[in-house]
Every structure is written in structure tokens, then in C-alpha cells.
Design a protein around this motif. Structure first.
Motif, PDB file in Angstrom:
ATOM      1  N   ALA A 119      80.868  68.722  27.460  1.00 35.02           N
ATOM      2  CA  ALA A 119      82.029  69.325  26.636  1.00 35.02           C
ATOM      3  C   ALA A 119      82.296  68.522  25.351  1.00 35.02           C
ATOM      4  CB  ALA A 119      83.277  69.067  27.533  1.00 35.02           C
ATOM      5  N   GLN A 120      82.803  69.417  24.302  1.00 33.86           N
ATOM      6  CA  GLN A 120      82.968  68.750  23.035  1.00 33.86           C
ATOM      7  C   GLN A 120      84.662  68.399  22.940  1.00 33.86           C
ATOM      8  OE1 GLN A 120      82.447  71.492  19.920  1.00 33.86           O
ATOM      9  NE2 GLN A 120      80.021  70.668  19.588  1.00 33.86           N
ATOM     10  N   LEU A 121      84.801  67.251  22.356  1.00 31.54           N
ATOM     11  CA  LEU A 121      86.013  66.523  22.439  1.00 31.54           C
ATOM     12  C   LEU A 121      86.495  66.509  20.764  1.00 31.54           C
ATOM     13  CD1 LEU A 121      84.235  65.140  24.495  1.00 31.54           C
ATOM     14  CD2 LEU A 121      86.131  63.517  24.605  1.00 31.54           C
ATOM     15  N   ASP A 122      87.325  67.077  20.477  1.00 34.07           N
ATOM     16  CA  ASP A 122      87.833  66.995  18.991  1.00 34.07           C
ATOM     17  C   ASP A 122      88.860  65.999  18.766  1.00 34.07           C
ATOM     18  OD1 ASP A 122      88.630  67.391  16.314  1.00 34.07           O
ATOM     19  OD2 ASP A 122      88.955  69.839  16.791  1.00 34.07           O
ATOM     20  N   LYS A 123      88.423  64.835  18.625  1.00 35.41           N
ATOM     21  CA  LYS A 123      89.598  63.666  18.515  1.00 35.41           C
ATOM     22  C   LYS A 123      89.815  63.397  17.053  1.00 35.41           C
ATOM     23  CE  LYS A 123      91.561  60.024  19.790  1.00 35.41           C
ATOM     24  NZ  LYS A 123      92.909  59.843  20.529  1.00 35.41           N
ATOM     25  N   ARG A 124      91.193  63.281  17.027  1.00 36.41           N
ATOM     26  CA  ARG A 124      91.787  63.192  15.644  1.00 36.41           C
ATOM     27  C   ARG A 124      92.933  61.836  15.615  1.00 36.41           C
ATOM     28  NH1 ARG A 124      92.298  68.789  13.174  1.00 36.41           N
ATOM     29  NH2 ARG A 124      90.706  69.982  14.433  1.00 36.41           N
ATOM     30  N   TRP A 125      92.983  60.893  14.849  1.00 33.55           N
ATOM     31  CA  TRP A 125      93.668  59.842  14.563  1.00 33.55           C
ATOM     32  C   TRP A 125      94.433  59.907  13.417  1.00 33.55           C
ATOM     33  CZ3 TRP A 125      88.301  59.126  15.768  1.00 33.55           C
ATOM     34  CH2 TRP A 125      87.894  58.734  16.788  1.00 33.55           C
ATOM     35  N   LYS A 126      95.769  59.673  13.580  1.00 36.32           N
ATOM     36  CA  LYS A 126      96.340  59.960  12.145  1.00 36.32           C
ATOM     37  C   LYS A 126      96.689  58.325  11.776  1.00 36.32           C
ATOM     38  CE  LYS A 126     100.689  61.456  10.217  1.00 36.32           C
ATOM     39  NZ  LYS A 126     102.033  62.298  10.563  1.00 36.32           N
ATOM     40  N   VAL A 127      96.292  58.040  10.536  1.00 36.36           N
ATOM     41  CA  VAL A 127      96.077  56.846  10.205  1.00 36.36           C
ATOM     42  C   VAL A 127      96.795  56.522   8.738  1.00 36.36           C
ATOM     43  CG1 VAL A 127      94.083  55.992  11.544  1.00 36.36           C
ATOM     44  CG2 VAL A 127      93.918  57.099   9.016  1.00 36.36           C
TER      45      VAL A 127
ATOM     46  N   MET B  70      83.444  54.700   8.390  1.00 36.46           N
ATOM     47  CA  MET B  70      83.786  53.750   9.617  1.00 36.46           C
ATOM     48  C   MET B  70      82.604  53.797  10.581  1.00 36.46           C
ATOM     49  SD  MET B  70      86.056  57.211  11.001  1.00 36.46           S
ATOM     50  CE  MET B  70      85.537  58.955  10.980  1.00 36.46           C
ATOM     51  N   LYS B  71      82.478  52.805  11.330  1.00 35.23           N
ATOM     52  CA  LYS B  71      81.670  52.542  12.161  1.00 35.23           C
ATOM     53  C   LYS B  71      81.588  52.021  13.772  1.00 35.23           C
ATOM     54  CE  LYS B  71      79.068  50.162   8.319  1.00 35.23           C
ATOM     55  NZ  LYS B  71      78.466  48.826   7.778  1.00 35.23           N
ATOM     56  N   LEU B  72      80.782  52.658  14.531  1.00 34.85           N
ATOM     57  CA  LEU B  72      81.016  52.365  15.853  1.00 34.85           C
ATOM     58  C   LEU B  72      80.924  50.957  16.083  1.00 34.85           C
ATOM     59  CD1 LEU B  72      81.203  53.325  18.979  1.00 34.85           C
ATOM     60  CD2 LEU B  72      78.706  53.394  18.985  1.00 34.85           C
ATOM     61  N   ILE B  73      81.538  50.288  16.938  1.00 31.59           N
ATOM     62  CA  ILE B  73      81.650  49.046  17.108  1.00 31.59           C
ATOM     63  C   ILE B  73      81.459  48.375  18.487  1.00 31.59           C
ATOM     64  CG2 ILE B  73      82.955  48.078  14.796  1.00 31.59           C
ATOM     65  CD1 ILE B  73      85.450  47.669  16.476  1.00 31.59           C
ATOM     66  N   ALA B  74      81.960  49.429  19.391  1.00 30.76           N
ATOM     67  CA  ALA B  74      81.774  49.098  20.825  1.00 30.76           C
ATOM     68  C   ALA B  74      81.692  50.423  21.496  1.00 30.76           C
ATOM     69  CB  ALA B  74      82.911  48.158  21.446  1.00 30.76           C
ATOM     70  N   GLY B  75      81.114  50.489  22.614  1.00 28.91           N
ATOM     71  CA  GLY B  75      81.144  51.762  23.617  1.00 28.91           C
ATOM     72  C   GLY B  75      80.064  52.564  23.198  1.00 28.91           C
ATOM     73  N   SER B  76      80.378  53.800  23.596  1.00 30.24           N
ATOM     74  CA  SER B  76      79.462  54.975  23.650  1.00 30.24           C
ATOM     75  C   SER B  76      79.607  55.807  22.086  1.00 30.24           C
ATOM     76  CB  SER B  76      79.645  55.771  24.733  1.00 30.24           C
ATOM     77  OG  SER B  76      78.856  57.179  24.711  1.00 30.24           O
TER      78      SER B  76
ATOM     79  N   VAL C  51      94.144  61.965   8.399  1.00 24.53           N
ATOM     80  CA  VAL C  51      93.625  62.373   9.752  1.00 24.53           C
ATOM     81  C   VAL C  51      92.336  62.187   9.760  1.00 24.53           C
ATOM     82  CG1 VAL C  51      93.476  64.123  11.611  1.00 24.53           C
ATOM     83  CG2 VAL C  51      95.736  63.980  10.034  1.00 24.53           C
ATOM     84  N   ILE C  52      91.890  61.344  10.522  1.00 24.04           N
ATOM     85  CA  ILE C  52      90.415  61.136  10.875  1.00 24.04           C
ATOM     86  C   ILE C  52      90.027  62.020  12.224  1.00 24.04           C
ATOM     87  CG2 ILE C  52      88.527  59.274  11.520  1.00 24.04           C
ATOM     88  CD1 ILE C  52      90.413  57.215  10.304  1.00 24.04           C
ATOM     89  N   ARG C  53      88.676  62.543  11.999  1.00 18.34           N
ATOM     90  CA  ARG C  53      88.351  63.413  12.859  1.00 18.34           C
ATOM     91  C   ARG C  53      87.189  63.282  13.355  1.00 18.34           C
ATOM     92  NH1 ARG C  53      86.900  69.632  12.266  1.00 18.34           N
ATOM     93  NH2 ARG C  53      86.660  70.364  14.646  1.00 18.34           N
ATOM     94  N   ILE C  54      86.769  63.218  14.495  1.00 18.52           N
ATOM     95  CA  ILE C  54      85.208  63.151  15.052  1.00 18.52           C
ATOM     96  C   ILE C  54      85.195  64.025  16.278  1.00 18.52           C
ATOM     97  CG2 ILE C  54      83.328  61.822  15.991  1.00 18.52           C
ATOM     98  CD1 ILE C  54      84.436  59.345  14.499  1.00 18.52           C
ATOM     99  N   VAL C  55      84.158  64.894  16.056  1.00 14.10           N
ATOM    100  CA  VAL C  55      83.915  65.669  17.237  1.00 14.10           C
ATOM    101  C   VAL C  55      82.807  65.170  18.186  1.00 14.10           C
ATOM    102  CG1 VAL C  55      83.168  67.981  18.080  1.00 14.10           C
ATOM    103  CG2 VAL C  55      84.509  67.934  16.101  1.00 14.10           C
ATOM    104  N   PHE C  56      83.172  64.816  19.243  1.00  9.84           N
ATOM    105  CA  PHE C  56      82.149  63.904  20.376  1.00  9.84           C
ATOM    106  C   PHE C  56      81.839  64.902  21.124  1.00  9.84           C
ATOM    107  CE2 PHE C  56      85.086  60.469  18.990  1.00  9.84           C
ATOM    108  CZ  PHE C  56      84.439  59.503  18.524  1.00  9.84           C
ATOM    109  N   THR C  57      80.558  64.460  22.082  1.00  5.47           N
ATOM    110  CA  THR C  57      80.357  65.327  23.139  1.00  5.47           C
ATOM    111  C   THR C  57      80.543  64.393  24.362  1.00  5.47           C
ATOM    112  OG1 THR C  57      78.678  66.550  21.773  1.00  5.47           O
ATOM    113  CG2 THR C  57      78.416  66.268  24.254  1.00  5.47           C
ATOM    114  N   ALA C  58      80.932  64.915  25.501  1.00  8.80           N
ATOM    115  CA  ALA C  58      81.118  64.175  26.687  1.00  8.80           C
ATOM    116  C   ALA C  58      79.806  63.777  27.410  1.00  8.80           C
ATOM    117  CB  ALA C  58      81.973  64.928  27.592  1.00  8.80           C
ATOM    118  N   PRO C  59      79.576  62.513  27.579  1.00 13.46           N
ATOM    119  CA  PRO C  59      78.074  62.321  28.362  1.00 13.46           C
ATOM    120  C   PRO C  59      77.780  63.143  29.443  1.00 13.46           C
ATOM    121  CG  PRO C  59      79.580  60.395  27.615  1.00 13.46           C
ATOM    122  CD  PRO C  59      80.273  61.448  27.592  1.00 13.46           C
ATOM    123  N   ASP C  60      76.398  63.138  29.882  1.00 11.08           N
ATOM    124  CA  ASP C  60      76.214  63.840  30.902  1.00 11.08           C
ATOM    125  C   ASP C  60      76.410  63.189  32.450  1.00 11.08           C
ATOM    126  OD1 ASP C  60      75.290  66.135  29.329  1.00 11.08           O
ATOM    127  OD2 ASP C  60      73.244  65.171  29.194  1.00 11.08           O
TER     128      ASP C  60
END
Length: 102
Positions: A11-19, A33-39, A59-68
Motif C-alpha cells: 500500500a502507498q502511504l502519503d506521510k506528511r509532517w508539518k515542521v 533529509m536523509k534516512l537515519i534509521a529503520g526501513s 509540510v514535508i511529504r514522502i510517499v512510502f510503500t508498505a513492505p511486503d
């Protein structure tokens, strides 16, 4: 997306953070911005940081995909200035992928 939200595999996850850019520097194309931990959950581990003037909100936005694979996943990110120095608090998304039903 609230922490602990459940998403089916793929599934696609449309994650947004207000900063808030509480500094005096304007974030431009050289801020990252860089991944520092996790998936990475299907995205590049380095992303452009949304441009924002000092003292403004963005608003920072990244559209992730849920792992299988079923499980709990957390993806933690950090902002970096053009010199490669981390700044601000890390931000993250945390989800669950359920095991397939019977």
C-alpha cells in the motif's frame, strides 16, 4: 498517518509532517533529509528538504510503500544543511503490516 497505523503489503502511504524552520537560513535546493534509521519503505534514502524561509512553516511529504513482509516498521529521517550537518529533531513514520488472513 498516525503512528501504529495498519497498511496492507504494497500500500502507498502519503506521510506528511508539518515542521517549522525556526532558524534564520532559508532552506533551498541544497538542504536534504536523509534516512537515519529503520526501513526506507520504497523511497530513496536521501530526499530534497522542502524549501522554507527562516521563521516559516512547511509540510514535508514522502510517499512510502508498505513492505511486503508482515511486521512493525519505523522509518526515521533527519534534516541536513548544505555542509552535511544535521539539524532539528528527527521525524519518523511508524506502521504495521498485518500477516495475511486465513
Amino acid at each position: 498517518i498516525q503512528d501504529g497505523s495498519v497498511f496492507p503489503p504494497g500500500a502507498q502511504l502519503d506521510k506528511r509532517w508539518k515542521v517549522e524552520n525556526s532558524g534564520s537560513c532559508n532552506w533551498n535546493q541544497h538542504y536534504r533529509m536523509k534516512l537515519i534509521a529503520g526501513s526506507e519503505m520504497g523511497v530513496a534514502t536521501e530526499q530534497a528538504l522542502y524549501p522554507a524561509r527562516g521563521g516559516s512553516q512547511a509540510v514535508i511529504r514522502i510517499v512510502f510503500t508498505a513492505p511486503d513482509e508482515p511486521g512493525n516498521y519505523r522509518s526515521a529521517w533527519q534534516a541536513y544543511d548544505p555542509q552535511g550537518q544535521a539539524f532539528g529533531d528527527p521525524f519518523f513514520v511508524e506502521i504495521q503490516v498485518p500477516a495475511p488472513g486465513p
